[in-house]
Design an enzyme around this catalytic site. Structure first.
Site, short mmCIF file in Angstrom:
data_model
loop_
_atom_site.label_atom_id
_atom_site.label_comp_id
_atom_site.label_asym_id
_atom_site.label_seq_id
_atom_site.Cartn_x
_atom_site.Cartn_y
_atom_site.Cartn_z
N LYS A 138 5.76 -2.81 9.94
CA LYS A 138 4.63 -2.25 9.22
C LYS A 138 3.88 -1.28 10.15
O LYS A 138 4.05 -1.34 11.36
CB LYS A 138 3.70 -3.37 8.74
CG LYS A 138 3.16 -4.28 9.84
CD LYS A 138 2.45 -5.49 9.26
CE LYS A 138 1.84 -6.33 10.37
NZ LYS A 138 1.23 -7.58 9.87
N HIS A 139 3.08 -0.32 9.59
CA HIS A 139 2.77 -0.10 8.17
C HIS A 139 3.28 1.29 7.83
O HIS A 139 2.73 2.26 8.34
CB HIS A 139 1.27 -0.17 7.93
CG HIS A 139 0.61 -1.42 8.45
ND1 HIS A 139 0.28 -1.60 9.79
CD2 HIS A 139 0.22 -2.55 7.81
CE1 HIS A 139 -0.30 -2.77 9.94
NE2 HIS A 139 -0.35 -3.38 8.75
N ASP A 193 1.44 -13.61 8.59
CA ASP A 193 1.24 -12.59 9.62
C ASP A 193 1.09 -13.30 10.95
O ASP A 193 0.03 -13.85 11.26
CB ASP A 193 -0.03 -11.79 9.34
CG ASP A 193 0.06 -10.92 8.12
OD1 ASP A 193 0.41 -9.74 8.27
OD2 ASP A 193 -0.24 -11.42 7.01
N HIS A 217 -8.42 -1.74 5.11
CA HIS A 217 -9.06 -2.89 4.47
C HIS A 217 -10.39 -2.47 3.85
O HIS A 217 -10.85 -3.08 2.87
CB HIS A 217 -9.34 -4.01 5.49
CG HIS A 217 -8.12 -4.66 6.03
ND1 HIS A 217 -7.44 -4.15 7.12
CD2 HIS A 217 -7.45 -5.77 5.64
CE1 HIS A 217 -6.39 -4.93 7.37
NE2 HIS A 217 -6.38 -5.91 6.51
N ARG A 220 -2.66 -4.03 18.49
CA ARG A 220 -1.56 -4.58 17.69
C ARG A 220 -0.28 -3.78 17.90
O ARG A 220 0.81 -4.27 17.59
CB ARG A 220 -1.93 -4.59 16.22
CG ARG A 220 -3.12 -5.48 15.89
CD ARG A 220 -3.62 -5.23 14.48
NE ARG A 220 -2.66 -5.63 13.47
CZ ARG A 220 -2.76 -5.28 12.18
NH1 ARG A 220 -3.75 -4.50 11.77
NH2 ARG A 220 -1.85 -5.70 11.32
N ASP A 241 1.17 -3.74 1.40
CA ASP A 241 0.01 -4.40 1.98
C ASP A 241 -0.83 -4.94 0.81
O ASP A 241 -0.54 -4.64 -0.37
CB ASP A 241 -0.80 -3.42 2.84
CG ASP A 241 -1.43 -4.09 4.06
OD1 ASP A 241 -1.63 -5.32 4.02
OD2 ASP A 241 -1.74 -3.38 5.03
N ARG A 255 -2.03 -16.25 12.56
CA ARG A 255 -2.53 -17.23 11.60
C ARG A 255 -2.33 -18.66 12.12
O ARG A 255 -3.14 -19.53 11.87
CB ARG A 255 -1.81 -17.09 10.26
CG ARG A 255 -1.76 -15.69 9.68
CD ARG A 255 -3.13 -15.15 9.37
NE ARG A 255 -3.01 -13.89 8.64
CZ ARG A 255 -3.75 -12.83 8.84
NH1 ARG A 255 -4.69 -12.85 9.77
NH2 ARG A 255 -3.57 -11.73 8.13
#
Length: 365
Positions: free
Chosen positions: A167-168, A68, A180, A137, A252, A76
């Site tokens: 996504k998503h 990601d 999450h 985002r 996901d 990351r």
């Protein structure tokens, strides 16, 4: 030609908690698992990432390395890579040429460290200021702008040999909850979905995006019982037939609480595959990664899932592999970060406050 066991194993994408391949990961790759996702816990500097991914690719057949790398809080890879601002900042410029440059930078830099798939861009339309997980985002609240900017970015990234994954699906931008941590629901009409949430995905499909990632979100108008990830009505009926997408569908993470707290793990694996998912992400727990492969194998052996269904996913994974897998070269060739791009975006946009990465999630032990 892969046998059935290998075809089943390659339908999983796994993470691990180390800077080098663990013994468990080695076993999974030897079994046929084909996708590995990297997190901040796995990486330091570009040379280390190159060495790690080169080693991972040597441990299995056409191992695809995923990450990601969106921009902003969700990056990351940091040291030695372009510090792209949040996509909201890029969206504020309304400059598709800057979006194209961002895609080029992402493609060049990720390919330089042997990464094949980037789980980006995020094409959720940000229509809810209280959204706890998407927010900056997203490129913004206008579906036309989101479509134009995301397509410019993803096309440039794919031209630089890194597969994009929008996504998503079918849209996480208007949720009040973070998947999450909980199971979000949306009750939008189809007219609303077709005017706001779906256009960026349809535009990405028209731009030949390589893959799509599902949302663990229940869209009550389409399926009031199951989230998109587990819904045949969403994936087979809408994504495949109605929107005519024949690329790879990634899920996901199945360890996110939207799935883990509401569905049994085996049930979710089976429902996800029957719904149309091609690659299931199990990002954290070694026992669940092996259990996922075993569950899918048993479901096929018992006839609960047909061999033809597995083969359909395998063909799609074959195409993704043929288009974007690259063997690792022997030596790392550095790529300079595009600092001028970052400066230009920052100059033409509102500063986005730094904060916690909302996707930096670890399941409850």
């Amino acid at each position: 030609m892969k046998n059935l066991t290998q075809q089943i194993a390659r339908m999983f994408c796994v993470g691990f908690d180390a800077h080098e391949p663990t013994s468990h990961l080695r076993d999974l790759l030897a079994m046929g698992v084909q996708h590995v996702v990297l997190f901040a816990r796995n990486v330091t500097a570009p040379q280390q990432i190159f060495d790690l991914t080169r080693q991972l690719k040597s441990l299995g057949d056409h191992v695809m390395i995923c990450v990601d790398q969106e921009g902003g809080r969700v990056r990351r890879l940091r040291e030695g890579f372009t510090a792209l601002p949040a996509m909201r900042s890029l969206g504020e410029t309304k400059d598709v040429n800057l979006a194209r440059r961002a895609g080029q930078a992402l493609g060049r830099e990720l390919r330089s460290v042997n990464i094949d798939v980037n789980f980006a861009p995020c094409v959720d339309v940000d229509t809810n200021p209280a959204n706890p997980v998407i927010a900056a985002r997203s490129f913004g609240p206008d579906p036309k702008l989101v479509s134009e900017m995301s397509c410019a970015l993803l096309v440039a990234m794919q031209q630089n040999s890194v597969a994009a994954c929008v996504k998503h699906f079918p849209g996480h931008g208007d949720t009040q909850l973070d998947s999450h941590l909980a199971l979000p629901r949306l009750n939008h009409s189809m007219q609303r979905l077709e005017s706001i949430e779906l256009p960026p995905f349809q535009a990405a499909i028209a731009a030949k995006v390589a893959s799509i990632m599902t949302a663990h979100v229940i869209v009550e108008t389409i399926d009031a019982k199951y989230p998109a990830t587990l819904s045949e009505k969403v994936l087979e009926n809408m994504v495949r037939r109605r929107m005519n997408f024949n690329g790879v569908i990634f899920t996901d993470d199945f360890e996110m609480k939207a799935i883990a707290d509401n569905y049994g793990f085996e049930e979710a694996i089976i429902r996800g595959v029957l719904a149309g998912c091609d690659v299931i992400l199990v990002c954290h727990t070694p026992e669940l990664q092996r259990k996922g492969v075993e569950t899918l194998q048993k479901a096929v052996d018992s006839g609960q899932i047909s061999r033809e269904r597995i083969e359909a996913s395998s063909r799609r994974i074959d195409r993704l592999t043929a288009d974007y897998y690259r063997a690792a070269p022997e030596k790392y060739t550095p790529v300079s970060p595009d600092e001028e791009l970052v400066d230009e975006i920052d100059r033409r946009s509102t500063a986005i406050a730094a904060g916690r990465d909302p996707t930096d999630f670890m399941p409850r032990k």
